[in-house]
Each structure stands twice: as structure tokens, then as C-alpha cells.
Scaffold this active site. Structure first.
Site, PDB file in Angstrom:
ATOM      1  N   TYR A 143       0.826  -1.215   0.000  1.00 18.40           N
ATOM      2  CA  TYR A 143       0.000   0.000   0.000  1.00 18.40           C
ATOM      3  C   TYR A 143       0.862   1.268   0.000  1.00 18.40           C
ATOM      4  O   TYR A 143       0.355   2.379  -0.223  1.00 18.40           O
ATOM      5  CB  TYR A 143      -0.942   0.065   1.221  1.00 18.40           C
ATOM      6  CG  TYR A 143      -1.926  -1.075   1.379  1.00 18.40           C
ATOM      7  CD1 TYR A 143      -2.162  -1.997   0.380  1.00 18.40           C
ATOM      8  CD2 TYR A 143      -2.634  -1.215   2.576  1.00 18.40           C
ATOM      9  CE1 TYR A 143      -3.063  -3.039   0.562  1.00 18.40           C
ATOM     10  CE2 TYR A 143      -3.537  -2.245   2.762  1.00 18.40           C
ATOM     11  CZ  TYR A 143      -3.738  -3.156   1.752  1.00 18.40           C
ATOM     12  OH  TYR A 143      -4.629  -4.190   1.953  1.00 18.40           O
ATOM     13  N   HIS A 160       0.351 -11.625   2.125  1.00 22.47           N
ATOM     14  CA  HIS A 160      -0.696 -10.829   1.469  1.00 22.47           C
ATOM     15  C   HIS A 160      -1.505 -11.627   0.425  1.00 22.47           C
ATOM     16  O   HIS A 160      -2.727 -11.521   0.370  1.00 22.47           O
ATOM     17  CB  HIS A 160      -0.068  -9.591   0.823  1.00 22.47           C
ATOM     18  CG  HIS A 160      -1.019  -8.473   0.645  1.00 22.47           C
ATOM     19  ND1 HIS A 160      -0.675  -7.154   0.733  1.00 22.47           N
ATOM     20  CD2 HIS A 160      -2.353  -8.467   0.395  1.00 22.47           C
ATOM     21  CE1 HIS A 160      -1.733  -6.400   0.528  1.00 22.47           C
ATOM     22  NE2 HIS A 160      -2.777  -7.176   0.323  1.00 22.47           N
TER      23      HIS A 160
HETATM   24  C1  1BO Z   1      -3.864  -5.707  -3.883  1.00 28.21           C
HETATM   25  C2  1BO Z   1      -4.328  -5.437  -2.478  1.00 28.21           C
HETATM   26  C3  1BO Z   1      -5.600  -6.152  -2.116  1.00 28.21           C
HETATM   27  C4  1BO Z   1      -6.147  -5.879  -0.745  1.00 28.21           C
HETATM   28  O1  1BO Z   1      -5.236  -5.944   0.282  1.00 28.21           O
END
Ligand code: 1BO
Length: 272
Positions: free
Chosen positions: A47, A105
Site C-alpha cells: 500500500y 498478502h
Molecule cells: C492488492 C491489495 C488487495 C487488498 O489488500
């Protein structure tokens, strides 16, 4: 604030999502959210706002120990040494000594999951993170991760809102004691198109967005709505004083389908 418990973690049921929040706006929103009573902030390396999230937490005056902070390791850093280095870099940007929750992630089939989970558990042992977990994992990947992780995984963070059926993932998480954390919980504004959500909300003196969040809370799911508007911060946290009926819950469940997914990059797994 109500929390969701999983393997020793107590995750505040509403958190502030910061995906796509940048710069001073991000720092200001994090600060405001904490002043308004939020105690959970979600960020990620990708982010590019960990620095601002840390600034916002410090500016709020809320004690670090009272805020549940999550960050995520991006999937190109899943080789064990890369993961540990990446986690330390996240902490340096946040200016924190540990995060409350460190997540993978997105799954990355290029790196053996066992190795990545080993490094994630090491990050926990080294005190970089109090708890660890995963994000965007399918049922098969949850099963594999739980079997291969030496430390408990406390959550799977996934897209979840009334328009996306996540029945299978929820069942797998529940079976293994993982909390479900919902990103995009108000479907990136799509809730505005639903007359049914508005009608249900009007019955309770609430907005359609609040109905989406309440529907998640009543499933014991954590929601992390993102907003860049201060007035929405208050709206998103004002969801603890009403209850949807069983009939309303069912009506909302019926809106969900596999086609309702909004986030589906080229790096996404084969969804359930
Ligand atoms: C690409 C980021 C998706 C949500 O965290």
C-alpha cells in the site's frame, strides 16, 4: 470495542482499512479514526503507506499498546530471508517494534508454502509480530497452511461483502479456528445500488453501508472498511447498537454469488 478471538489474538471487530490511502490524507484519517474510538488499523507493504499509518497512530495520542496494527508481506518477498527483511523494513517504516498481526498478502505458488510459513513463524518468535496469518487464501490453501505452519495462524483476510459468497472459505476458517477479516466490506460503494440494503437500513435508522458491516459482525467476521472521509469514519463504527433479524440476515446472504468478486488480479489463486 467488540473483538473477535482466534488462537490468543483479540482482533477489534471494526478496523480501518488503508488500501489506496496515501500521504497526509492517510496519516490524518488514521489519527481521526483512533480519536473516534477505532483501535485497529490495517496496512500492507504494497500500500506504500506504512510510514503514514505509523505517523497517524502516534499523532492520535492513543497508546501504541491499545491499537491493533496489521501489516502484510507482499508475495514477491516470500523466500525466508526476504520475508524477515521485509517485515523488519515494514516495522522501520511504521516506527514500531512489533505489529500485532503479520500476514502473507497473497499466496505465491513459486515459493514452497512450508518455507514461507517457517519464516513467518520465525518473525513471530523474533518478536516482530504478536500474531501471524494469511490473506486471500482459498480452502485448499488454508488446509495446507494449517497443516504446515508450526505456529497458529489467527486469520485469513479476504474480500467479503453481501455480494460475494464466501461460504466455503468461512467454513474452512471456522473449522481451524481462524478469524475471517473482511476487506472491501461495503463492496467499494456497490451497496448504494441495493434497494434491499437501504430498506433494511431504514428499518433500523441506519445506512446501507452500516447494514453491510452489521451483517459481517453478526457472523463474527472482522470488517476493515476504508474511507478517506472523516464523516464516514463515524458512520462505519456506529454499528454496535442494533441487530439484524434472522430474516434480514438470510435476505442479505441471498444476494451473494461467486460473480460478486471485485478484486481479482493476475496473481490471484483459483477461487473456491
Ligand atoms: C492488492 C491489495 C488487495 C487488498 O489488500
Amino acid at each position: 470495542m467488540q473483538t473477535v478471538a482466534a488462537h490468543g489474538a483479540n482482533i477489534p471487530a471494526i478496523g480501518l482499512g488503508t488500501w489506496e490511502l496515501q500521504g497526509p490524507t492517510c496519516a490524518r484519517i488514521v489519527e481521526q479514526a483512533l480519536r473516534l474510538g477505532y483501535r485497529h488499523v490495517d496496512t500492507a507493504q504494497i500500500y506504500e503507506n506504512e510510514r503514514e499509518v505509523g505517523e497517524g497512530v502516534r499523532a492520535s495520542g492513543v497508546r501504541r499498546a491499545d491499537v491493533f496494527v496489521t501489516t502484510k508481506v507482499w508475495s514477491t518477498h516470500f523466500a525466508p530471508n526476504d520475508l524477515l527483511r521485509s517485515a523488519k523494513e515494514s516495522l522501520a517504516r511504521l516506527r514500531m517494534t512489533e505489529v500485532d498481526l503479520l500476514l502473507l498478502h497473497w499466496p505465491n505458488p513459486q515459493v514452497p508454502l512450508e518455507e514461507t510459513l517457517g519464516a513467518l513463524a520465525q518473525a513471530r518468535e523474533q518478536g516482530l509480530a504478536r500474531h501471524i496469518g494469511v490473506s486471500n487464501f482459498t480452502v485448499a490453501l488454508i488446509e495446507e497452511a494449517v497443516a504446515k505452519s508450526s505456529a497458529p495462524l489467527v486469520c485469513n483476510q479476504v474480500e467479503y461483502h453481501p455480494f460475494l459468497d464466501q461460504t466455503k472459505v468461512l467454513a474452512a476458517c471456522r473449522a481451524h479456528g481462524l478469524a475471517v477479516v473482511a476487506y472491501s466490506p461495503v463492496a467499494k460503494g456497490r451497496f448504494k445500488e441495493s434497494e434491499a440494503l437501504k430498506r433494511i437500513g431504514a428499518r433500523h435508522g441506519k445506512t446501507a453501508a452500516q447494514v453491510c458491516l452489521r451483517w459481517l459482525l453478526q457472523q463474527n467476521v472482522v470488517a476493515i472498511p476504508r474511507t478517506s472521509k472523516v464523516e464516514r469514519l463515524s458512520e462505519n463504527i456506529d454499528v454496535f447498537d442494533f441487530a439484524l433479524t434472522d430474516a434480514e440476515m438470510s435476505e442479505i446472504f441471498a444476494m451473494g454469488s461467486r460473480a460478486g468478486r471485485l478484486t481479482n488480479g493476475s496473481f490471484a489463486p483459483q477461487w473456491d
